[in-house]
Design a protein around this motif. Structure first.
Motif, PDB file in Angstrom:
ATOM      1  N   THR A  68      17.659  13.673 -30.239  1.00 17.46           N
ATOM      2  CA  THR A  68      16.360  13.598 -30.916  1.00 17.46           C
ATOM      3  C   THR A  68      15.534  12.425 -30.408  1.00 17.46           C
ATOM      4  O   THR A  68      14.350  12.339 -30.719  1.00 17.46           O
ATOM      5  CB  THR A  68      16.535  13.470 -32.449  1.00 17.46           C
ATOM      6  OG1 THR A  68      17.115  12.201 -32.760  1.00 17.46           O
ATOM      7  CG2 THR A  68      17.385  14.603 -33.009  1.00 17.46           C
ATOM      8  N   ARG A  69      16.149  11.522 -29.634  1.00 15.09           N
ATOM      9  CA  ARG A  69      15.459  10.311 -29.182  1.00 15.09           C
ATOM     10  C   ARG A  69      15.274  10.240 -27.670  1.00 15.09           C
ATOM     11  O   ARG A  69      14.377   9.564 -27.191  1.00 15.09           O
ATOM     12  CB  ARG A  69      16.238   9.089 -29.642  1.00 15.09           C
ATOM     13  CG  ARG A  69      16.326   8.983 -31.148  1.00 15.09           C
ATOM     14  CD  ARG A  69      17.122   7.759 -31.573  1.00 15.09           C
ATOM     15  NE  ARG A  69      17.049   7.642 -33.023  1.00 15.09           N
ATOM     16  CZ  ARG A  69      18.052   7.946 -33.834  1.00 15.09           C
ATOM     17  NH1 ARG A  69      19.207   8.354 -33.352  1.00 15.09           N
ATOM     18  NH2 ARG A  69      17.908   7.828 -35.133  1.00 15.09           N
ATOM     19  N   LEU A  70      16.166  10.876 -26.925  1.00 15.07           N
ATOM     20  CA  LEU A  70      16.159  10.769 -25.469  1.00 15.07           C
ATOM     21  C   LEU A  70      15.745  12.090 -24.830  1.00 15.07           C
ATOM     22  O   LEU A  70      15.802  13.141 -25.464  1.00 15.07           O
ATOM     23  CB  LEU A  70      17.554  10.362 -24.969  1.00 15.07           C
ATOM     24  CG  LEU A  70      18.138   9.090 -25.595  1.00 15.07           C
ATOM     25  CD1 LEU A  70      19.505   8.797 -25.010  1.00 15.07           C
ATOM     26  CD2 LEU A  70      17.196   7.904 -25.427  1.00 15.07           C
ATOM     27  N   ARG A  71      15.368  12.020 -23.573  1.00 12.38           N
ATOM     28  CA  ARG A  71      14.906  13.215 -22.864  1.00 12.38           C
ATOM     29  C   ARG A  71      16.026  14.239 -22.701  1.00 12.38           C
ATOM     30  O   ARG A  71      15.836  15.419 -22.931  1.00 12.38           O
ATOM     31  CB  ARG A  71      14.359  12.796 -21.493  1.00 12.38           C
ATOM     32  CG  ARG A  71      13.864  13.952 -20.652  1.00 12.38           C
ATOM     33  CD  ARG A  71      13.271  13.483 -19.362  1.00 12.38           C
ATOM     34  NE  ARG A  71      14.281  12.846 -18.515  1.00 12.38           N
ATOM     35  CZ  ARG A  71      14.030  12.337 -17.329  1.00 12.38           C
ATOM     36  NH1 ARG A  71      12.803  12.369 -16.832  1.00 12.38           N
ATOM     37  NH2 ARG A  71      14.988  11.770 -16.618  1.00 12.38           N
ATOM     38  N   GLN A  72      17.205  13.776 -22.304  1.00 13.43           N
ATOM     39  CA  GLN A  72      18.348  14.671 -22.115  1.00 13.43           C
ATOM     40  C   GLN A  72      19.622  13.894 -22.412  1.00 13.43           C
ATOM     41  O   GLN A  72      19.714  12.709 -22.088  1.00 13.43           O
ATOM     42  CB  GLN A  72      18.392  15.198 -20.679  1.00 13.43           C
ATOM     43  CG  GLN A  72      19.542  16.141 -20.439  1.00 13.43           C
ATOM     44  CD  GLN A  72      19.437  16.843 -19.080  1.00 13.43           C
ATOM     45  OE1 GLN A  72      18.517  16.634 -18.315  1.00 13.43           O
ATOM     46  NE2 GLN A  72      20.400  17.687 -18.806  1.00 13.43           N
ATOM     47  N   VAL A  73      20.587  14.561 -23.008  1.00 15.30           N
ATOM     48  CA  VAL A  73      21.870  13.930 -23.308  1.00 15.30           C
ATOM     49  C   VAL A  73      22.982  14.866 -22.855  1.00 15.30           C
ATOM     50  O   VAL A  73      22.992  16.047 -23.210  1.00 15.30           O
ATOM     51  CB  VAL A  73      22.018  13.624 -24.821  1.00 15.30           C
ATOM     52  CG1 VAL A  73      23.401  13.052 -25.128  1.00 15.30           C
ATOM     53  CG2 VAL A  73      20.925  12.672 -25.281  1.00 15.30           C
ATOM     54  N   TRP A  74      23.886  14.317 -22.053  1.00 11.34           N
ATOM     55  CA  TRP A  74      25.086  15.056 -21.674  1.00 11.34           C
ATOM     56  C   TRP A  74      26.191  14.631 -22.632  1.00 11.34           C
ATOM     57  O   TRP A  74      26.392  13.444 -22.866  1.00 11.34           O
ATOM     58  CB  TRP A  74      25.513  14.720 -20.245  1.00 11.34           C
ATOM     59  CG  TRP A  74      24.606  15.310 -19.219  1.00 11.34           C
ATOM     60  CD1 TRP A  74      24.697  16.548 -18.656  1.00 11.34           C
ATOM     61  CD2 TRP A  74      23.463  14.689 -18.632  1.00 11.34           C
ATOM     62  NE1 TRP A  74      23.678  16.732 -17.753  1.00 11.34           N
ATOM     63  CE2 TRP A  74      22.902  15.611 -17.721  1.00 11.34           C
ATOM     64  CE3 TRP A  74      22.838  13.448 -18.792  1.00 11.34           C
ATOM     65  CZ2 TRP A  74      21.773  15.320 -16.965  1.00 11.34           C
ATOM     66  CZ3 TRP A  74      21.717  13.164 -18.050  1.00 11.34           C
ATOM     67  CH2 TRP A  74      21.198  14.101 -17.146  1.00 11.34           C
ATOM     68  N   MET A  75      26.881  15.596 -23.196  1.00 10.02           N
ATOM     69  CA  MET A  75      27.950  15.296 -24.125  1.00 10.02           C
ATOM     70  C   MET A  75      29.282  15.372 -23.406  1.00 10.02           C
ATOM     71  O   MET A  75      29.599  16.373 -22.775  1.00 10.02           O
ATOM     72  CB  MET A  75      27.950  16.255 -25.303  1.00 10.02           C
ATOM     73  CG  MET A  75      28.897  15.782 -26.369  1.00 10.02           C
ATOM     74  SD  MET A  75      28.977  16.807 -27.834  1.00 10.02           S
ATOM     75  CE  MET A  75      27.814  18.068 -27.548  1.00 10.02           C
ATOM     76  N   GLY A  76      30.032  14.287 -23.481  1.00 16.61           N
ATOM     77  CA  GLY A  76      31.341  14.221 -22.860  1.00 16.61           C
ATOM     78  C   GLY A  76      31.576  12.827 -22.312  1.00 16.61           C
ATOM     79  O   GLY A  76      30.762  11.920 -22.489  1.00 16.61           O
ATOM     80  N   SER A  77      32.689  12.681 -21.628  1.00 14.82           N
ATOM     81  CA  SER A  77      32.985  11.405 -20.989  1.00 14.82           C
ATOM     82  C   SER A  77      32.189  11.317 -19.699  1.00 14.82           C
ATOM     83  O   SER A  77      31.741  12.334 -19.149  1.00 14.82           O
ATOM     84  CB  SER A  77      34.482  11.306 -20.684  1.00 14.82           C
ATOM     85  OG  SER A  77      34.827  12.254 -19.679  1.00 14.82           O
TER      86      SER A  77
END
Length: 173
Positions: A68-77
């Protein structure tokens, strides 16, 4: 932790990192590795220190908030998503309180050197194991792991100012 507990736990915007980065910017795009709920990136964006900020986050609930705050988020290590990340787009990579959680931080530093733009910057922060409170505990015969903080159960490595400088020098940073 539920979502509201995650939000509260990761609500820190890290004013010390914002004030450190401010005079070095502006940066085009930043990648915040271990971005938590995206508060640091949101602060960098709000202040105009970066034009865009993406993140990588292992914790599912925190990653959802970061989206909700950043352009893109990758989830994981970092290791699990590294090949998906367009490293050449970033001129700032942030590893704020990340290295101490990694079994092979030297591999991450080598990857950052290889993948970051030639003029790119790397910001690293780690908790200081030379902290007087921890030393006092040790002198009292105690080494108690906790849910958060310097002796967080997920910390695999400990650094002092001197040992971090030595480690970074060994990694040619």
């Amino acid at each position: 932790m539920n979502t509201s507990e995650i939000a509260e736990y990761y609500a820190a915007e890290r004013p010390e990192l914002l004030s450190f980065l401010r005079p070095h910017g502006p940066f085009g795009a930043a990648l915040d590795v271990g971005c938590a709920a995206g508060m640091l990136g949101a602060g960098l964006l709000r202040e105009g220190t970066v034009g865009a900020c993406d993140g990588i986050e292992l914790n599912y609930a925190a990653a959802r908030l970061a989206e909700t705050r950043l352009r893109q988020v990758w989830m994981g290590s970092l290791e699990s998503v590294a090949e998906e990340v367009p490293w050449e787009h970033y001129d700032l990579v942030i590893l704020a309180d990340v290295l101490e959680h990694l079994s092979r931080p030297e591999q991450v530093l080598a990857a950052c050197r290889q993948l970051l733009q030639p003029e790119g910057r790397l910001l690293i922060s780690v908790p200081n194991a030379g902290y007087t409170g921890l030393i006092a505990e040790l002198l009292d015969g105690e080494f108690l792991y906790r849910e958060e903080g310097l002796l967080d159960r997920t910390h695999l490595r400990f650094f002092t100012r001197r040992s971090l400088a030595r480690f970074l020098g060994e990694q040619r940073w």
